[in-house]
Design a protein around this motif. Structure first.
Motif, PDB file in Angstrom:
ATOM      1  N   ARG A 211       0.829  -1.213   0.000  1.00 59.63           N
ATOM      2  CA  ARG A 211       0.000   0.000   0.000  1.00 59.63           C
ATOM      3  C   ARG A 211       0.859   1.257   0.000  1.00 59.63           C
ATOM      4  NH1 ARG A 211      -2.994  -3.171   3.679  1.00 59.63           N
ATOM      5  NH2 ARG A 211      -2.018  -2.125   5.450  1.00 59.63           N
ATOM      6  N   ALA A 212       1.954   1.228   0.756  1.00 55.34           N
ATOM      7  CA  ALA A 212       2.839   2.396   0.811  1.00 55.34           C
ATOM      8  C   ALA A 212       3.425   2.712  -0.563  1.00 55.34           C
ATOM      9  CB  ALA A 212       3.954   2.156   1.823  1.00 55.34           C
ATOM     10  N   ARG A 213       3.704   1.693  -1.337  1.00 52.26           N
ATOM     11  CA  ARG A 213       4.289   1.917  -2.666  1.00 52.26           C
ATOM     12  C   ARG A 213       3.228   2.377  -3.668  1.00 52.26           C
ATOM     13  NH1 ARG A 213       8.835  -2.971  -2.430  1.00 52.26           N
ATOM     14  NH2 ARG A 213       9.302  -2.572  -0.228  1.00 52.26           N
ATOM     15  N   PHE A 214       2.004   1.887  -3.488  1.00 49.79           N
ATOM     16  CA  PHE A 214       0.906   2.435  -4.294  1.00 49.79           C
ATOM     17  C   PHE A 214       0.721   3.918  -3.984  1.00 49.79           C
ATOM     18  CE2 PHE A 214      -0.626  -1.814  -5.439  1.00 49.79           C
ATOM     19  CZ  PHE A 214      -1.211  -1.568  -6.673  1.00 49.79           C
ATOM     20  N   LYS A 215       0.810   4.265  -2.706  1.00 47.56           N
ATOM     21  CA  LYS A 215       0.661   5.668  -2.319  1.00 47.56           C
ATOM     22  C   LYS A 215       1.742   6.527  -2.961  1.00 47.56           C
ATOM     23  CE  LYS A 215       0.442   8.690   1.753  1.00 47.56           C
ATOM     24  NZ  LYS A 215       0.471   8.741   3.244  1.00 47.56           N
ATOM     25  N   GLY A 222       0.555  12.661  -9.701  1.00 53.15           N
ATOM     26  CA  GLY A 222      -0.395  13.762  -9.585  1.00 53.15           C
ATOM     27  C   GLY A 222      -1.671  13.435  -8.847  1.00 53.15           C
ATOM     28  N   GLY A 223      -1.602  12.495  -7.896  1.00 57.45           N
ATOM     29  CA  GLY A 223      -2.778  12.186  -7.093  1.00 57.45           C
ATOM     30  C   GLY A 223      -3.675  11.105  -7.662  1.00 57.45           C
ATOM     31  N   LYS A 224      -3.190  10.371  -8.634  1.00 54.73           N
ATOM     32  CA  LYS A 224      -3.979   9.270  -9.201  1.00 54.73           C
ATOM     33  C   LYS A 224      -3.033   8.176  -9.672  1.00 54.73           C
ATOM     34  CE  LYS A 224      -4.122  11.442 -13.772  1.00 54.73           C
ATOM     35  NZ  LYS A 224      -5.000  11.951 -14.859  1.00 54.73           N
ATOM     36  N   LEU A 225      -3.586   6.984  -9.857  1.00 59.46           N
ATOM     37  CA  LEU A 225      -2.773   5.879 -10.353  1.00 59.46           C
ATOM     38  C   LEU A 225      -2.621   5.998 -11.873  1.00 59.46           C
ATOM     39  CD1 LEU A 225      -4.205   2.877  -8.289  1.00 59.46           C
ATOM     40  CD2 LEU A 225      -2.153   4.235  -7.837  1.00 59.46           C
TER      41      LEU A 225
END
Length: 445
Positions: A211-215, A222-225
């Motif tokens: 999860r930390a790496r997804f964050k 820019g605030g999205k995947l």
């Protein structure tokens, strides 16, 4: 605002004493304890002087009457449930202004309704303001007037939805709920297993690392995947996270798993169900999936095992076990088999090693390959990591097989002479697969 949902409990007296008195696990300054409201006949059990300040020695009778009213409500339940009382805590952010009594009442009433309570349940709402942040305690019987009990499924997520609503309505600091951020609500059991420390729980949680790496990817983007599955897989690879997709029999992707560093594979539903399942990546995160474009990236980590097995006699079985060649022997349905296993990878090792191993078996068992019953030569394949049978000999070498259809086609042409070494048989055994619209066959004739 945040909230805490505690496990249901079999008694109410200790909780009400904790909330409304000193010396019960929490030393309150009663002057900083405010009775907000309740659905009970007994109201504020704190005795106050003419100025509204709590008297020094509090009588026990009002509190005992309140406890009795909660207990009488619980006798309506005729089922087998034993834990009939609930405790919730709603805390304001330290930067928030203090809510008024009427604001607390409106918020808590909506909160309990969202959790499935009605006005026939007994509730008491009390505010504590002795800390840097104001917070409200809610004591409730979970028994309704008809004797049924309130379902507590998804209490945490339901409660967060209400808090987000009232942060906006009351002009408070707006936070994001765990299902929309990259946090996790650790259960009391998980925290206890980690010594009571959230930080320790996170350090032992491989999903937390993912999860930390997804964050980090979200922040960098820019605030999205990333907007496609292929881009997401590449971004995760740069962060040390591998991706593996699962397929059904029709070849459709039905699920996705992640692995950080040398950790275990964890399904998207266990990493972050609200965001990181294969479906929610598309519907909630707007990550586009086009099979023709993205399947090579999503399926590149799958291990395709190609297996070839030849039935052998008991004597041959014992003979092979003594010689320990590069193959496995196993029993199935009271018969003995010798088999080979090869793995798919991106290194594109030559497919000829498969034929070498087959010929090695033939040299060990027979002066020539005459006498092999064509019906006893088996080909099968699997996408699972565990073998279907219990193999006896574990001393086997594994070989990499090209995952490129074009490269595999070329290898089949180059090794046509190897395939021709087998006896001409009336029956053809083949391993077939489909890649996009092209069907390919590997045949032993």
């Amino acid at each position: 605002m945040i909230h805490k949902v505690t496990p249901r409990r079999p008694t109410i007296a200790p909780l009400l004493k904790y909330m409304l008195r000193n010396g019960h696990g929490h030393e309150h300054d009663l002057n900083l304890v405010t009775w907000i409201s309740s659905t009970t006949f007994v109201q504020d059990p704190i005795e106050r002087d003419k100025y509204g300040l709590p008297i020094t020695k509090q009588p026990e009778e009002p509190l005992n009457e309140l406890i009795k009213e909660f207990e009488e409500q619980s006798t309506l339940h005729k089922g087998k449930a034993e834990n009939l009382y609930a405790h919730y805590v709603i805390s304001q952010h330290p930067d928030d202004r203090r809510l008024t009594q009427s604001e607390w009442y409106e918020l808590i009433a909506d909160y309990l309704q969202a959790l499935g309570y009605d006005n026939t349940c007994k509730h008491a709402f009390i505010e504590h303001s002795e800390k840097s942040h104001n917070h409200a305690h809610i004591a409730s019987s979970v028994v309704k007037s008809d004797g049924s009990i309130v379902d507590n499924t998804n209490d945490v997520l339901k409660g967060f939805d209400v808090l987000r609503k009232y942060e906006k309505k009351f002009g408070l600091k707006q936070l994001s709920s765990p299902e929309r951020n990259w946090g996790k609500h650790y259960s009391k059991g998980e925290l206890k297993a980690a010594g009571g420390s959230r930080e320790e729980a996170m350090s032992k949680d491989w999903a937390a690392r993912i999860r930390a790496r997804f964050k980090a990817i979200e922040i960098e983007n820019g605030g999205k995947l990333p907007d496609t599955m292929s881009k997401l897989v590449l971004a995760l690879a740069k962060k040390g996270v591998a991706v593996k997709a699962r397929q059904n029999e029709q070849g459709e992707i039905t699920g996705i798993s992640y692995k950080a560093d040398d950790g275990p594979w964890i399904s998207g539903s266990k990493v972050k169900a609200s965001r990181l399942t294969f479906q929610n990546l598309q519907s909630n995160e707007n990550v586009s999936y086009v099979p023709e474009r993205d399947n090579p990236a999503l399926l590149g980590n799958n291990d395709l095992k190609v297996n070839v097995a030849v039935q052998i006699t008991k004597a041959q079985y014992k003979h092979i076990k003594v010689l320990k060649p590069r193959l496995r022997v196993f029993r199935r349905n009271k018969k003995q088999y010798a088999s080979f296993t090869f793995y798919n990878s991106k290194k594109q090792r030559e497919f000829a090693e498969l034929m070498d191993a087959i010929l090695e078996l033939l040299r060990l068992l027979f002066d020539s390959n005459y006498g092999i019953d064509d019906d006893e030569l088996l080909f099968y394949f699997s996408l699972e990591e565990n073998f279907e049978y219990e193999y006896i000999n574990q001393g086997i070498s594994t070989y990499d097989v090209s995952d490129s259809v074009d490269a595999l086609d070329n290898l089949l042409v180059e090794h046509k002479r190897w395939i021709g070494n087998f006896n001409h048989c009336e029956t053809t055994h083949s391993l077939s697969w489909t890649h996009e619209s092209t069907e390919n066959e590997l045949c032993v004739n």
